[in-house]
Design an enzyme around this catalytic site. Structure first.
Site, short mmCIF file in Angstrom:
data_model
loop_
_atom_site.label_atom_id
_atom_site.label_comp_id
_atom_site.label_asym_id
_atom_site.label_seq_id
_atom_site.Cartn_x
_atom_site.Cartn_y
_atom_site.Cartn_z
N CYS A 1 0.83 -1.20 0.00
CA CYS A 1 0.00 0.00 0.00
C CYS A 1 0.88 1.26 0.00
O CYS A 1 1.66 1.46 0.94
CB CYS A 1 -0.92 -0.01 1.22
SG CYS A 1 -1.90 1.49 1.44
N CYS B 1 0.24 3.47 3.05
CA CYS B 1 0.81 2.88 4.26
C CYS B 1 2.31 3.14 4.35
O CYS B 1 2.85 3.37 5.45
CB CYS B 1 0.53 1.38 4.28
SG CYS B 1 -1.23 0.95 4.29
#
Length: 297
Positions: A66, A69
């Site tokens: 991600c 993230c």
């Protein structure tokens, strides 16, 4: 020979599938503890998740692939270092959703990264900006008290949400079994699906049989109390009124009393109708008889 070879292959595949299911059901760790080094984020797994249910925690769900993230990782580590030296007792952890499908299903994570605040088993979703200043203020000022906790029917700490998490875990293990059978035995995808479907049906039948046996044993140990039959009494029959069923009444028409005129009965072939005074008589046609002309009023 071909039938024997196919039977041997099916038996070998079934045994391998059973071994994989048994190995998948064994936990990968025995009560591992979270990282305790100062300034580091605790890695939370299904094995050490029990400690999150006590105390105060800030928990992040992320994925290694991600991009958001990855950008948030440095901020989260700085927040963990701040929490280590602050007066608050909050602890900071993270969960990899690619490795912990059970926890991601239990918390019903729909977007990444997702941050939860947990205080003695009460879960709240962090909905402010993902900045270090916002995170520290959220803990210092106890802004989490202003937010409503997740309702009981969706709480990740409830038993039914843990069961939902198990469904995510089983689906992940089914994918691993599919990859293993395709690579190890060169079984096509549709063949793997057939094997998994048969295994699911067999497991369902076994669990259903166990459930029925348990219910039967419980009914034999604790039999039902006999139900008392309630006799309903029939209501008494209504007595028939003696005499005439309808009383004849006289009504006034136009302020004058009604007088009834006796007429021959129906057996004589004529109709009887009451004639009232003060009203114009109706014209009636008499019945035509043999040898008698019709009479008109």
């Amino acid at each position: 020979v071909k039938m024997a070879a196919s039977a041997q292959f099916s038996l070998k595949s079934g045994c391998s599938l059973l071994v994989l299911l048994l190995l998948a059901s064994v936990p990968s760790g025995q009560g591992e503890e979270a990282a305790e080094e100062p300034g580091q984020v605790a890695v939370i797994t299904n094995e050490n998740f029990a400690q999150v249910e006590e105390g105060e925690w800030m928990l992040e769900f992320y994925a290694p692939w991600c991009p958001a993230c990855k950008q948030f990782a440095s901020i989260w580590e700085s927040f963990a270092a701040w929490a280590e030296h602050s007066e608050s007792e909050v602890r900071v952890g993270k969960v990899d959703v690619t490795a912990e499908s059970l926890l991601s299903g239990q918390f019903m994570v729909t977007h990444l990264p997702t941050v939860f605040h947990i205080k003695d088993g009460v879960v709240r979703m962090y909905q402010k900006q993902r900045l270090l200043s916002e995170l520290t203020e959220y803990i210092e000022e106890e802004l989490w008290r202003e937010e409503d906790p997740i309702s009981a029917w969706r709480s990740p700490m409830s038993y039914h949400m843990k069961i939902i998490g198990l469904t995510f875990w089983f689906s992940e293990k089914a994918k691993e079994i599919q990859v293993y059978l395709e690579q190890e035995y060169s079984i096509p995808t549709y063949g793997v699906f057939i094997i998994i479907a048969i295994g699911t049906i067999v497991i369902g039948l076994i669990l259903g049989g166990i459930t029925v046996c348990c219910i039967e044993i419980c009914l034999r140990i604790y039999p039902r109390a006999p139900q008392k039959k309630i006799l309903r009494q029939k209501p008494p029959a209504k007595e028939e009124d003696s005499g005439d069923t309808a009383a004849e009444t006289k009504e006034d028409v136009g302020g004058e009393p009604v007088e009834e005129i006796d007429t021959p009965s129906e057996s004589q072939g004529e109709e009887s109708k009451p004639v009232t005074k003060g009203t114009s008589p109706r014209k009636r046609k008499g019945k035509k008889g043999k040898g008698s002309p019709a009479r008109q009023d």
